[in-house]
Design a protein around this motif. Structure first.
Motif, mmCIF file in Angstrom:
data_model
loop_
_atom_site.group_PDB
_atom_site.id
_atom_site.type_symbol
_atom_site.label_atom_id
_atom_site.label_comp_id
_atom_site.label_asym_id
_atom_site.label_seq_id
_atom_site.Cartn_x
_atom_site.Cartn_y
_atom_site.Cartn_z
ATOM 1 N N MET A 1 0.854 -1.191 0.000
ATOM 2 C CA MET A 1 0.000 0.000 0.000
ATOM 3 C C MET A 1 0.891 1.243 0.000
ATOM 4 N N PRO A 2 0.629 2.216 -0.901
ATOM 5 C CA PRO A 2 1.504 3.394 -0.965
ATOM 6 C C PRO A 2 1.412 4.251 0.295
ATOM 7 N N GLU A 3 2.504 4.949 0.567
ATOM 8 C CA GLU A 3 2.520 5.884 1.688
ATOM 9 C C GLU A 3 1.537 7.031 1.415
ATOM 10 N N PRO A 4 0.916 7.590 2.469
ATOM 11 C CA PRO A 4 0.127 8.805 2.263
ATOM 12 C C PRO A 4 1.032 9.941 1.790
ATOM 13 N N VAL A 5 0.485 10.835 0.994
ATOM 14 C CA VAL A 5 1.251 12.007 0.573
ATOM 15 C C VAL A 5 1.507 12.912 1.772
ATOM 16 N N ILE A 6 0.490 13.084 2.617
ATOM 17 C CA ILE A 6 0.601 13.891 3.839
ATOM 18 C C ILE A 6 0.178 13.047 5.029
ATOM 19 N N SER A 7 1.004 13.038 6.064
ATOM 20 C CA SER A 7 0.632 12.416 7.327
ATOM 21 C C SER A 7 1.065 13.338 8.461
ATOM 22 N N LEU A 8 0.082 13.944 9.125
ATOM 23 C CA LEU A 8 0.341 14.800 10.285
ATOM 24 C C LEU A 8 -0.121 14.070 11.537
ATOM 25 N N GLU A 9 0.738 14.033 12.549
ATOM 26 C CA GLU A 9 0.386 13.375 13.801
ATOM 27 C C GLU A 9 0.761 14.275 14.971
ATOM 28 N N GLY A 10 -0.285 14.742 15.673
ATOM 29 C CA GLY A 10 -0.077 15.562 16.861
ATOM 30 C C GLY A 10 0.673 16.850 16.579
ATOM 31 N N LEU A 11 0.428 17.442 15.427
ATOM 32 C CA LEU A 11 1.191 18.620 15.009
ATOM 33 C C LEU A 11 0.753 19.868 15.780
ATOM 34 N N CYS A 12 1.709 20.575 16.327
ATOM 35 C CA CYS A 12 1.446 21.825 17.039
ATOM 36 C C CYS A 12 2.380 22.913 16.514
ATOM 37 N N LYS A 13 1.885 24.136 16.526
ATOM 38 C CA LYS A 13 2.706 25.288 16.181
ATOM 39 C C LYS A 13 2.397 26.420 17.138
ATOM 40 N N GLU A 14 3.408 26.844 17.889
ATOM 41 C CA GLU A 14 3.272 27.968 18.811
ATOM 42 C C GLU A 14 4.201 29.085 18.387
ATOM 43 N N PHE A 15 3.727 30.305 18.537
ATOM 44 C CA PHE A 15 4.564 31.479 18.286
ATOM 45 C C PHE A 15 4.991 32.046 19.633
ATOM 46 N N PRO A 16 6.292 32.347 19.792
ATOM 47 C CA PRO A 16 6.832 32.719 21.109
ATOM 48 C C PRO A 16 6.545 34.163 21.500
ATOM 49 N N THR A 17 5.255 34.505 21.540
ATOM 50 C CA THR A 17 4.860 35.823 22.048
ATOM 51 C C THR A 17 4.682 35.724 23.562
ATOM 52 N N ASP A 18 4.228 36.782 24.161
ATOM 53 C CA ASP A 18 3.994 36.782 25.605
ATOM 54 C C ASP A 18 2.553 37.214 25.864
ATOM 55 N N PRO A 19 1.640 36.280 26.181
ATOM 56 C CA PRO A 19 1.864 34.836 26.302
ATOM 57 C C PRO A 19 1.975 34.170 24.935
ATOM 58 N N PRO A 20 2.497 32.919 24.871
ATOM 59 C CA PRO A 20 2.619 32.214 23.593
ATOM 60 C C PRO A 20 1.258 32.015 22.919
ATOM 61 N N VAL A 21 1.263 32.075 21.590
ATOM 62 C CA VAL A 21 0.046 31.862 20.803
ATOM 63 C C VAL A 21 0.158 30.517 20.108
#
Length: 224
Positions: A1-21
């Motif tokens: 079975m082919p690999e998925p083109v996209i596989s996201l697992e538990g993806l988080c993105k925070e920006f280091p503002t105060d407080p973080p976003v």
């Protein structure tokens, strides 16, 4: 079975503002080869952040992103750039065509910064333009094209490298309804040819044409 083109697992993105976003929160997403996915959401929902992560233009804070089976999060910048250039085609709301270059020359520019042979470049561009039904405009300058034709030229440029993924950011945002329909018909044709397409949009008309739709709100992704 082919690999998925996209596989996201538990993806988080925070920006280091105060407080973080936290722009993306525990995102899970799987996109199989040949999928046609729309990602919808209001302004400020995290759409642009997700686009940048999917396009390898930004790194997540944590989690996993595998593109064509390749883990990208830990890759060095140079390797990410090469992977992006070889596996992802980008289509934007603004067409980003050079006014003083012909349609064919604009499409050929997709290969200028990669490790592609110059030999056969125009022939490859003409094949890409034929694929988007623009063979009759190859030597025109962009200002002689309609908005829909300009976007088709931009899509041809994105297809030059035979990408695994066509990543589209509001691709019909500058088009009237007639040209929007024409571009969406083209996406249907490309999907039928087996191309994997992800469209980020806030337009219901655009998202309703996709095979799948996910909604992002406050950094949370939910399949509809």
């Amino acid at each position: 079975m082919p690999e998925p083109v996209i596989s996201l697992e538990g993806l988080c993105k925070e920006f280091p503002t105060d407080p973080p976003v936290r722009a993306l929160s525990e995102v899970f997403l799987r996109v199989e080869p040949g999928d046609y996915l729309a990602i919808v959401g209001p302004s400020g929902s995290g759409k642009s952040t997700l686009l940048n992560v999917l396009g390898l233009l930004d790194r997540p804070t944590s989690g996993s992103y595998r593109l064509d089976g390749i883990e990208t999060v830990s890759m060095r910048d140079g390797a990410r750039t090469r992977l992006r250039g070889s596996r992802i085609g980008f289509v934007f709301q603004s067409f980003h065509l050079l006014a003083h270059r012909s349609v064919a020359e604009n499409v050929q520019l997709a290969e200028v910064y990669g490790k592609h042979q110059r030999k056969g470049r125009r022939a490859r561009a003409l094949r890409a333009l034929e694929r988007v039904s623009l063979s009759h405009r190859v030597d025109f300058l962009p200002d002689r094209l309609s908005g829909g034709e300009r976007q088709r030229a931009a899509i041809a440029r994105a297809l030059m490298g035979e990408p695994a993924l066509l990543l589209c950011d509001e691709p019909t945002g500058n088009l009237d309804s007639h040209n929007t329909d024409a571009v969406l018909d083209l996406f249907d044709e490309l999907r039928d040819q087996g191309l994997t397409i992800v469209v980020i949009t806030h337009e219901t008309e655009v998202s309703s044409r996709a095979m799948r739709r996910v909604r992002i709100t406050d950094g949370l992704l939910v399949e509809e």
